[in-house]
Design a protein around this motif. Structure first.
Motif, short mmCIF file in Angstrom:
data_model
loop_
_atom_site.label_atom_id
_atom_site.label_comp_id
_atom_site.label_asym_id
_atom_site.label_seq_id
_atom_site.Cartn_x
_atom_site.Cartn_y
_atom_site.Cartn_z
N LEU A 445 -3.19 -1.01 -1.67
CA LEU A 445 -3.86 0.04 -0.91
C LEU A 445 -5.10 -0.48 -0.19
O LEU A 445 -5.33 -0.16 0.99
N GLU A 448 -4.08 -2.41 2.75
CA GLU A 448 -3.62 -1.53 3.84
C GLU A 448 -4.80 -1.00 4.64
O GLU A 448 -4.72 -0.86 5.87
N THR A 494 -3.30 4.61 4.32
CA THR A 494 -2.54 3.89 3.29
C THR A 494 -1.29 4.67 2.88
O THR A 494 -1.10 5.83 3.26
#
Length: 536
Positions: A445, A448, A494
């Motif tokens: 995450l 991202e 994300t």
């Protein structure tokens, strides 16, 4: 094997007016808010990881784990050797999420605002949130019980300060749980909590052949999917509950939070009744027949059987090929009602040791129709086969988690320390589409976010979207959305976005009912009470 309870909870069950004692003595150094930065446990130097097993997806206070281990050693010597052997050959130790990564997650991704609204049942701070217990597991394995926060902003600030590896959610108390040391016995007691259920794949180890212990795959996750469907349907159709939040535990299980006002206010005796209603399997994995139901089947069981038949064919007979092993073949024969039929089946299967589970299951009816057994009762065989389907597919719940308000359960959206995966909500209506192995990890995450920012250099902003106390607050740093002109929160960059969006929609439905219920109570002068769909 059900979890044993700690002495403090045994005491609470005997007298609900007793003040719950602390799990562990506090360190003398604490801040002005009562936060203990280095709490140790009562076991005298035993680390929390030894008391509170992260691999146990059913969340209990740390003291319970120590008592369970002590009882295994002293009270159940026949079972201790098996338990000990399993601990002497553990799975490889997981990579622990480092403190900087954990802090970045709390700062940028954790949905504090929505968690506050969910537990507060509104946007204006209330005792539903202010008197709620949180238990924090710190990075040094200290375990802090009875933490509470009057507002979402203070909750977020304390989590950022403490940077816990995870935290659990407990009940709402009659008073602020931080004040427990100054209260007399009976002045602090639990008054409400979501009705919760816990599904853990380790309870299926005797019937899953693909994985064991903490390991999972898509084939054995089907057992969790089955359990979710059966439990969710029963809670909605038999008890009339509507607001059921399913959450992935982060590794090998799922939790259900029943959030309806009526469910939150259930006393312990009714929680036990509901847990008992859903409990069908009896005895341990090494006992005799675990499902032995009366006929005609209860409507809940008949409905569950219809739901589970197809899963039995695809999962038990095909994916797991459960009856291929000699041990399971022997068990299958022991569950059938006719000795002559069993002997015929045994001879057939001994002559074909690699016969598939699907073929063995078909053999039962095929040999029954030949008339080789003069004592066979067709109705008894039909009932036995139904019981077998339920034994190998029906939900295996840790019912102790559901029976009392005081049990703690891991919060949604925390990070599982063993896998790094986020404990995300699961859409119960689309349970079969959920893949636990595709749930994002915290490192993925954060990567991202970095990738999105790199691809949108002109869209980076510095706003954090923190609102006032009444609104709760946002937990993320924002960036501009070129299309709408608003600041884009980090989670929206994300793969966590669909999970938070689902959580938001769930909260919206819950808050709508809370407002409607309050309006009805105001119009009826406080006398309006929704009838209960079912007595239990």
């Amino acid at each position: 094997m059900p979890h044993s309870e700690s002495p403090e909870y045994a005491q609470a069950s005997e007298n609900d007016n007793e003040v719950l004692p602390d799990t562990a003595p506090a360190d003398p150094q604490s801040d002005s808010n009562g936060n203990n930065d280095a709490t140790t446990n009562a076991a005298g130097g035993v680390k929390l990881e030894e008391l509170f097993n992260d691999d146990d997806d059913g969340e209990f206070p740390a003291s319970s784990a120590l008592i369970r281990r002590w009882r295994r050693r002293l009270l159940l010597p026949s079972l201790w050797s098996e338990y000990r052997d399993s601990e002497e050959a553990p799975a490889p130790p997981p990579a622990k999420v480092d403190t900087d990564t954990m802090l970045a997650f709390y700062q940028r991704l954790f949905p504090f605002r929505y968690l506050f609204q969910w537990l507060n049942h509104g946007i204006i701070p209330s005792p539903d949130f202010g008197n709620r217990e949180f238990a924090l597991t710190l990075q040094n394995d200290a375990y802090l019980r009875y933490q509470s926060y009057p507002t979402a902003d203070l909750f977020r600030k304390d989590i950022l300060k403490m940077n816990p590896s995870r935290f659990e959610i407990g009940p709402v108390y009659s008073t602020n749980p931080r004040d427990r040391r100054t209260l007399r016995g009976g002045q602090m007691k639990p008054v409400s909590k979501e009705l919760v259920f816990d599904i853990d794949l380790t309870d299926y180890d005797d019937i899953r052949s693909c994985c064991e212990k903490a390991n999972i795959c898509g084939k054995c996750w089907a057992f969790v999917t089955m359990a979710m469907k059966v439990v969710d349907t029963a809670l909605r159709e038999d008890f009339g509950f509507e607001h059921i939040l399913w959450v992935y535990s982060g590794r090998r299980g799922a939790h259900a939070w029943v959030c309806d006002p009526r469910a939150r206010n259930l006393p312990d005796d009714r929680r036990r009744a509901i847990a008992g209603y859903l409990d069908v399997l009896r005895g341990g994995t090494n006992s005799g027949k675990r499902v032995n139901l009366r006929r005609p089947l209860h409507p809940h069981l008949a409905r569950s059987l219809d739901m589970l038949k197809s899963h039995f064919a695809t999962t038990t007979l095909q994916d797991q090929d459960t009856f291929s092993s000699p041990e399971q073949t022997t068990r299958l024969l022991s569950l059938l009602p006719d000795k002559a039929l069993n002997e015929s089946l045994r001879k057939k299967w001994d002559s074909a040791p690699y016969r598939s589970s699907a073929n063995k299951w078909a053999d039962i009816d095929a040999l029954a129709k030949t008339g080789k057994s003069s004592t066979l009762n067709p109705a008894a065989l039909r009932d036995a086969k139904q019981d077998i389907v339920l034994e190998y597919t029906y939900p295996r719940l840790d019912s102790e988690v559901s029976k009392k308000m005081i049990h703690l359960l891991k919060s949604p959206f925390v990070i599982h320390p063993g896998t790094g995966r986020i404990c995300v909500p699961i859409d119960g209506k689309r349970a079969e589409e959920f893949d636990p192995l595709s749930v994002p990890t915290v490192t993925e995450l954060l990567a991202e976010i970095d990738k999105w920012d790199a691809e949108h250099p002109n869209g980076t902003g510095t706003g954090n979207g923190i609102g006032g106390e009444g609104e709760g607050m946002s937990s993320t740093v924002g960036s501009s959305d070129a299309k709408s002109g608003r600041k884009l929160q980090d989670y929206e960059k994300t793969s966590l976005k669909p999970y938070i969006d689902y959580f938001r929609s769930f909260i919206a439905g819950l808050l709508k009912e809370e407002r409607n219920g309050k309006r009805e109570r105001d119009e009826d002068g406080g006398q309006g009470v929704k009838p209960e769909p079912m007595e239990f």
